[in-house]
Design an enzyme around this catalytic site. Structure first.
Site, PDB file in Angstrom:
ATOM      1  N   HIS A  43     -36.787  44.452  15.544  1.00 26.35           N
ATOM      2  CA  HIS A  43     -38.613  44.343  16.057  1.00 26.35           C
ATOM      3  C   HIS A  43     -38.862  44.197  17.013  1.00 26.35           C
ATOM      4  O   HIS A  43     -38.314  42.688  17.320  1.00 26.35           O
ATOM      5  CB  HIS A  43     -39.052  43.543  14.521  1.00 26.35           C
ATOM      6  N   ASP A  55     -42.972  52.013   9.983  1.00 25.31           N
ATOM      7  CA  ASP A  55     -43.399  51.228   9.809  1.00 25.31           C
ATOM      8  C   ASP A  55     -44.442  51.403   7.950  1.00 25.31           C
ATOM      9  O   ASP A  55     -45.288  50.889   7.936  1.00 25.31           O
ATOM     10  CB  ASP A  55     -44.503  50.680  10.267  1.00 25.31           C
ATOM     11  N   HIS A 105     -41.646  49.731   4.948  1.00 25.31           N
ATOM     12  CA  HIS A 105     -41.705  49.140   4.246  1.00 25.31           C
ATOM     13  C   HIS A 105     -42.522  49.024   2.189  1.00 25.31           C
ATOM     14  O   HIS A 105     -43.475  49.584   3.409  1.00 25.31           O
ATOM     15  CB  HIS A 105     -42.758  47.674   4.850  1.00 25.31           C
ATOM     16  N   LYS A 137     -32.237  44.218   9.882  1.00 22.46           N
ATOM     17  CA  LYS A 137     -33.388  43.230  10.494  1.00 22.46           C
ATOM     18  C   LYS A 137     -33.648  42.187  10.977  1.00 22.46           C
ATOM     19  O   LYS A 137     -32.973  41.265  10.512  1.00 22.46           O
ATOM     20  CB  LYS A 137     -34.212  44.045   9.722  1.00 22.46           C
TER      21      LYS A 137
END
Ligand SMILES: [Zn+2]
Length: 439
Positions: A254, A344, A85, A213
């Protein structure tokens, strides 16, 4: 270490021969192909942005004898981080600064902060990232134009969450969240019901998403939900996967809690992110469905070790999942689930444990979980492109026809995987055949 934003004529290791300025070779004492056994005294030839030939130096075809070769110690494919991210966290936006991303101008500030994060990622040997919610997808055109230095970006644009779910910013007014989703100005988007989910998928694809996502369970850094909660109904999950499939996109979920992992797998997602409650039944289902685990051990260990100002609710959930995440990757390795490197990584503060550029730390945790160094390198190179399904380029392997995304290392990571964790040991980085880093 000098950085070269390279035109071919700028680079020391790229030598034009005759009229052909696009063909050069690399000789390596050890060549690690990404998938398969390493080769001693290997050679590789690049033509334009693609690998044209790979093999033992003694078998190099005579047609390549006029081209100029550079010599390196160890050559392997550029690494991939399949779960990142890029959000300027810690610099443009505080970790608990929930309102700031909604303010006009913040996304511009984030973009400016990301310039350095992008460069550090590439210089650490990561030539590709899959971004699962963030701003890298917006910044990527500047990389492709050569205005800034960074990896190839395959972005989900905004991640999709139910109202009140992991991707909802739960302490801002709901209408503020809805407005930001509509304009794509923040990195997550709430959607509910089959129609709402279908529209949200179409919006991300419209913005350039290469993967979709979703959050099929609650999470650690959200406030009012739990990692064990299941999010999205089976109908919504199916609708998302089917809608993505119509545009040749796969879905990354996720997913912490087992029911949310199983529901996502049933619906046909390609990758399970985190997967901390993975057990034997989950592992068997993942193999049956040809799904890939992206364990993101680095963020769990990194956040647990950080002194970040987390909400007590966030800290409690983090502490609850640390050991589970250690156990789940161990079981996945033992049961032969396909695993792709994903960290992550989200932090823009250079010395933060999960700052951009420390992505190779994930390899340490993979070794601790029982992988051999060769398996760990496959996890970092050949496996991650598969998390993009039909959107994957031929990448992550030293193979004819594959993207010439390559790194050279000062010593052999098969003998000590830790060498990959210090960017100073990454002596060369080529992306798309262009040299971006050399000693
Ligand atoms: Zn994430």
């Amino acid at each position: 270490m000098q950085i070269r934003v390279a035109l071919p004529t700028d680079t020391a290791d790229r030598y034009p021969v005759g009229d052909d300025t696009s063909c050069y070779g690399i000789l390596a004492e050890v060549l690690i192909p990404g998938r398969g056994e390493p080769l001693k005294n290997g050679a590789l030839v690049v033509k334009d942005s693609t690998i044209e030939w790979v093999g033992p130096q003694v078998e190099l075809p005579s047609e390549y004898s006029p081209i100029r070769f550079s010599r390196v110690s160890v050559l392997m494919p550029g690494m991939w981080d399949a779960h990142t991210h890029f959000e300027g966290t810690g610099v443009a936006v505080g970790i608990r600064d929930s309102m700031k991303p909604f303010m006009p101008g913040t996304s511009t500030l984030i973009g400016a902060v990301l310039v350095d994060d992008m460069r550090r990622t590439l210089m650490a040997g990561f030539t590709s990232v899959r971004e699962l919610g963030g701003y890298a997808g917006e910044v990527a055109p500047a990389i492709d134009m050569g205005r800034i230095v960074g990896p190839h970006v395959y972005s989900a644009m905004s991640l999709l969450s139910i109202t009140g779910g992991h991707g909802d910013v739960q302490d801002v007014p709901l209408q503020t969240m809805a407005d930001a989703c509509a304009t794509g100005s923040i990195s997550s988007c709430v959607c509910d019901g089959v129609d709402g989910c279908i529209k949200a998928v179409r919006q991300q694809i419209r913005r350039g998403a290469k993967v979709i996502k979703i959050c099929s369970t609650g999470g650690t850094l959200s406030l009012n939900d739990q990692p064990e909660d299941t999010q999205f109904s089976p109908e919504e999950l199916r609708a998302i996967v089917q809608e993505a499939k119509r545009s040749s996109r796969v879905v990354a979920a996720h997913a912490h809690g087992k029911p949310g992992i199983m529901a996502a797998l049933e619906a046909g997602v390609k990758s399970i992110e985190h997967g901390v409650y993975l057990d034997q039944e989950v592992a068997a289902k993942m193999k049956e469905k040809d799904a890939i685990l992206v364990p993101t051990r680095h963020i769990v260990e990194g956040l647990a070790a950080s002194d970040d100002d987390l909400d007590p609710r966030q800290r409690a959930k983090l502490e609850r999942t640390v050991q589970l995440s250690r156990d789940s990757i161990k079981l996945a390795v033992k049961m032969g689930v396909k695993i792709a490197l994903g960290t992550d990584t989200f932090n823009s503060v250079e010395d933060h444990p999960v700052a951009h550029g420390k992505n190779a730390m994930e390899l340490r945790y993979a070794i601790e979980a029982g992988m051999t160094p060769l398996q760990a390198i496959e996890m970092a190179t050949a496996n991650p492109p598969e998390t993009l399904g039909p959107q994957a380029r031929q990448s992550g392997q030293l193979k004819a026809g594959f993207d010439a995304d390559l790194i050279a290392i000062s010593s052999n990571p098969l003998e000590d995987i830790e060498v990959l964790m210090d960017p100073d040991n990454i002596t060369h980085v080529w992306k798309g055949g262009v040299l971006f880093k050399s000693p």
